[in-house]
Design an enzyme around this catalytic site. Structure first.
Site, PDB file in Angstrom:
ATOM      1  CB  CYS A 196      -0.954  -0.014   1.189  1.00 21.86           C
ATOM      2  SG  CYS A 196      -2.021  -1.469   1.211  1.00 21.86           S
ATOM      3  CG  HIS A 253      -2.010   4.187   5.419  1.00 20.44           C
ATOM      4  ND1 HIS A 253      -1.948   3.953   4.050  1.00 20.44           N
ATOM      5  CD2 HIS A 253      -2.213   2.972   6.000  1.00 20.44           C
ATOM      6  CE1 HIS A 253      -2.105   2.653   3.827  1.00 20.44           C
ATOM      7  NE2 HIS A 253      -2.269   2.041   4.989  1.00 20.44           N
ATOM      8  CD  GLU A 304      -1.897   7.456   9.533  1.00 19.47           C
ATOM      9  OE1 GLU A 304      -1.494   8.309   8.712  1.00 19.47           O
ATOM     10  OE2 GLU A 304      -2.796   6.629   9.261  1.00 19.47           O
ATOM     11  CG  PHE A 354      -0.201  -6.121   3.970  1.00 17.20           C
ATOM     12  CD1 PHE A 354      -0.765  -5.413   5.019  1.00 17.20           C
ATOM     13  CD2 PHE A 354      -0.996  -7.020   3.295  1.00 17.20           C
ATOM     14  CE1 PHE A 354      -2.096  -5.589   5.381  1.00 17.20           C
ATOM     15  CE2 PHE A 354      -2.333  -7.211   3.634  1.00 17.20           C
ATOM     16  CZ  PHE A 354      -2.883  -6.491   4.685  1.00 17.20           C
ATOM     17  CE  LYS A 403      -5.820   4.261   2.390  1.00 19.09           C
ATOM     18  NZ  LYS A 403      -4.925   5.384   2.773  1.00 19.09           N
ATOM     19  CG  HIS A 418      -6.563   0.733   1.288  1.00 21.46           C
ATOM     20  ND1 HIS A 418      -5.645   1.498   0.581  1.00 21.46           N
ATOM     21  CD2 HIS A 418      -5.819  -0.024   2.152  1.00 21.46           C
ATOM     22  CE1 HIS A 418      -4.441   1.223   0.996  1.00 21.46           C
ATOM     23  NE2 HIS A 418      -4.508   0.295   1.940  1.00 21.46           N
TER      24      HIS A 418
END
Length: 414
Positions: free
Chosen positions: A165, A305, A316, A401, A337, A342
């Site tokens: 991502c 994010h 975050e 990831f 998002k 996403h």
């Protein structure tokens, strides 16, 4: 030591679940409109998650020759089309340019999943002799960047970033470096993704990573909200035209904003979970600030994010507090998002565009579906309604990831 060149953004091309084209995209975001709906690209009846952010207004024949399009996976079609939009927006006349000095760096986390699944079915049902000779060149993740270069005859550096991502944020950061260091005059960069396939969705479902709020799709993506239950997968592309400032000014280009900082790090913690202490995210943000020579107190807006996962959003927030201290409470922090879902490897490109537009238009898009505050997520998330504000400096965070982290810093161009 080489004198680093300044880099600006002059063109934006968008294909997204909330609209194709920059103005429709921006209008939807500032209007708080969700692009999440029940999946129609396949029957999701047997999947635990039946919703996604589909692109519903894209017709590839408007941008790509029909014969050529048949040899492109959907993610590549997105890339070529979004590049055309970005070049047109930049007013870049390729015939007047040195194409050896124009490069392409795109990010894609998954690549041609649609082609992979389709050809796997052909193999199983009809045998190896019926597998398409175009299977591999349609499926491999670098073909978005490759086909963009072929379509527009761009001979400069050509690379694909694959870091889950964080892919398109890393792509933009690497393109930024290419221009800073004089390896090109113009770089086409961003990301593209088309992951809405039965197998890809099933994999995420098995991980229990996605929201199962199927009855109210438009409310399923709810970053920072106490009732968030996972991310919503989406498709689309965002392509930006980056130029050295001297090149842009020499041709009289309209400049949206300047890209001034790039930070990249790794959690080195877990294959999917973020470091709960946020060390990697902290290093990424600090790296971008240091690279740009910008103090934390100068940042006005962070496009987070925040994917709407219980662990990720909290981590975050913790990282932002560590980086910005008391200033964290004065920052506007929103997650678009909540509306787009996403876009995986394309998310960073899309959200960088949001930062650029926030600077240009003086409006910060909201975090919609913010209804139930979480005590561990307590910043100013611009809840539910867009906000007019002067934004001079904006950050975009992308965490993937594998622990990949990337942060980009944009500032008003003077």
């Amino acid at each position: 030591m080489l004198l680093q060149k300044r880099v600006v953004i002059t063109g934006l091309g968008i294909i997204s679940p909330v609209g194709t084209g920059l103005e429709r995209f921006w209008s939807s975001l500032t209007g708080g409109i969700s692009g999440i709906r029940r999946v129609t690209r396949f029957d999701p009846a047997n999947h635990s998650t039946k919703i996604a952010g589909e692109v519903v207004d894209f017709e590839h024949t408007k941008y790509i020759d029909k014969k050529e399009a048949r040899r492109m996976d959907r993610f590549t079609q997105f890339a070529v089309a979004a590049t055309g939009m970005a070049l047109a927006d930049a007013g870049l006349d390729l015939e007047a340019e040195d194409r050896n000095r124009i490069g392409v760096i795109l990010g894609s986390g998954i690549g041609g999943m649609e082609t992979l699944e389709e050809q796997a079915r052909v193999l199983a049902e009809k045998g190896p002799g019926r597998v398409s000779p175009f299977f591999v060149p349609m499926m491999i993740a670098n073909m978005g960047a490759g086909q963009v270069a072929i379509s527009y005859r761009l001979f400069g550096p050509n690379v694909t970033s694959v870091s889950a991502c964080a892919s398109s944020s890393n792509a933009l950061g690497d393109a930024f470096r290419m221009l800073q260091w004089g390896y090109a005059d113009v770089m086409i960069s961003g990301g593209t993704e088309a992951p809405l396939t039965p197998l890809a969705m099933a994999g995420f479902c098995s991980m229990k990573a996605m929201s199962t709020s199927n009855d109210e799709p438009e409310k399923a993506s709810r970053p920072f909200d106490a009732r968030r239950d996972g991310f919503v997968s989406s498709e689309g592309a965002a392509v930006l035209v980056l130029e050295t400032m001297e090149h842009a000014l020499s041709r009289g280009a309209r400049v949206y904003a300047e890209i001034a900082g790039y930070g990249s790090s790794c959690d080195a913690y877990h294959i999917t979970a973020p470091d709960p202490e946020g060390h990697g995210a902290v290093n990424s943000m600090l790296g971008a600030l240091k690279d740009a020579g910008i103090a934390p107190e100068e940042v006005d807006y962070i496009n987070a994010h925040a994917t709407s996962t219980p662990i990720g959003d909290k981590a975050e927030v913790s990282a932002i507090k560590k980086v910005f201290g008391a200033h964290a409470n004065k920052l506007a922090v929103s997650s678009t998002k909540s509306m787009t879902g996403h876009l995986l490897g394309a998310a960073g490109g899309l959200e960088s565009t949001v930062c650029v537009m926030a600077i240009t238009r003086g409006v910060i898009p909201p975090t919609i579906n913010y209804e139930y505050p979480d005590d561990e997520c307590d910043l100013d998330f611009v809840p539910n309604v867009a906000r007019e504000a002067k934004v001079n400096v904006a950050l975009s965070n992308s965490f993937g990831f594998g622990g990949h982290n990337a942060t980009l810093l944009f500032k008003r161009h003077y």
